[in-house]
Design a protein around this motif. Structure first.
Motif, mmCIF file in Angstrom:
data_model
loop_
_atom_site.group_PDB
_atom_site.id
_atom_site.type_symbol
_atom_site.label_atom_id
_atom_site.label_comp_id
_atom_site.label_asym_id
_atom_site.label_seq_id
_atom_site.Cartn_x
_atom_site.Cartn_y
_atom_site.Cartn_z
ATOM 1 N N ASP A 39 -17.119 11.610 10.486
ATOM 2 C CA ASP A 39 -18.337 12.182 9.750
ATOM 3 C C ASP A 39 -19.645 12.183 10.533
ATOM 4 O O ASP A 39 -20.501 12.884 10.782
ATOM 5 C CB ASP A 39 -18.120 11.721 8.358
ATOM 6 N N GLU A 40 -19.756 10.856 10.970
ATOM 7 C CA GLU A 40 -21.068 10.409 11.577
ATOM 8 C C GLU A 40 -21.297 11.217 13.141
ATOM 9 O O GLU A 40 -22.292 11.845 13.298
ATOM 10 C CB GLU A 40 -21.176 9.124 11.923
ATOM 11 N N LYS A 43 -21.824 14.845 12.404
ATOM 12 C CA LYS A 43 -23.286 15.179 12.032
ATOM 13 C C LYS A 43 -24.080 15.048 13.382
ATOM 14 O O LYS A 43 -25.129 15.838 13.593
ATOM 15 C CB LYS A 43 -23.545 14.052 10.943
ATOM 16 N N ARG A 44 -23.760 14.129 14.234
ATOM 17 C CA ARG A 44 -24.615 13.982 15.169
ATOM 18 C C ARG A 44 -24.348 15.165 16.325
ATOM 19 O O ARG A 44 -25.311 15.722 16.806
ATOM 20 C CB ARG A 44 -24.112 12.497 16.248
ATOM 21 N N ARG A 46 -23.490 18.164 15.383
ATOM 22 C CA ARG A 46 -24.032 19.500 14.901
ATOM 23 C C ARG A 46 -25.572 19.508 14.955
ATOM 24 O O ARG A 46 -25.891 20.442 14.989
ATOM 25 C CB ARG A 46 -23.521 19.667 13.606
ATOM 26 N N SER A 47 -26.231 18.297 15.073
ATOM 27 C CA SER A 47 -27.698 18.337 15.235
ATOM 28 C C SER A 47 -27.842 18.585 16.499
ATOM 29 O O SER A 47 -29.098 18.993 16.746
ATOM 30 C CB SER A 47 -27.997 16.647 14.347
ATOM 31 N N THR A 52 -20.348 23.116 16.452
ATOM 32 C CA THR A 52 -20.757 24.195 15.384
ATOM 33 C C THR A 52 -19.694 25.132 14.906
ATOM 34 O O THR A 52 -19.696 25.536 13.873
ATOM 35 C CB THR A 52 -22.206 24.734 15.714
ATOM 36 N N LYS A 56 -12.890 21.180 10.952
ATOM 37 C CA LYS A 56 -12.869 19.451 10.941
ATOM 38 C C LYS A 56 -11.772 18.933 11.626
ATOM 39 O O LYS A 56 -11.781 17.824 12.397
ATOM 40 C CB LYS A 56 -13.035 19.182 9.493
#
Length: 113
Positions: A39-40, A43-44, A46-47, A52, A56
């Motif tokens: 999950d981390e 998140k990293r 996609r930021s 994108t 999953k």
């Protein structure tokens, strides 16, 4: 002559110490990345605009591949770190030996005078 050798040994010792610090930093960075959860990582990624368009499951597969690669890199870095540590120890011994020889030569020179 030995003075030059000691200076050379000291210069090489400083270079090895810099390499050792760089390796330590890389090992810490890779170890941190290896501990990162899926999950981390998503998140990293996609930021920064990556992953994108991935599901999953696809992200999990990429994350697993990255972890395997990171583990391999970490093992190589730790091997290099151990080699560097050994080289630094050898250099410190050589420097101490050169300094003892230099001191003995200086003492011998003083006795001759």
């Amino acid at each position: 002559m030995l003075g030059t050798d000691i200076r050379g040994i000291m210069a090489e010792e400083e270079e090895v110490q810099r390499r050792q610090q760089a390796l330590k930093s890389l090992v810490q960075m890779r170890a941190k990345q290896l501990r990162e959860s899926l999950d981390e990582r998503i998140k990293r990624a996609r930021s920064s605009g990556d992953w994108t368009q991935l599901s999953k499951a696809e992200c999990a597969d990429l994350h697993k591949q990255e972890k395997a690669h990171l583990k391999s890199q970490l093992e190589q870095l730790q091997y290099e770190q151990n080699r560097t540590r050994g080289k630094l120890t050898a250099l410190k011994r050589a420097k101490a030996r050169a300094q003892r020889i230099r001191a003995a030569e200086a003492a011998s020179e003083r006795k001759r005078r």
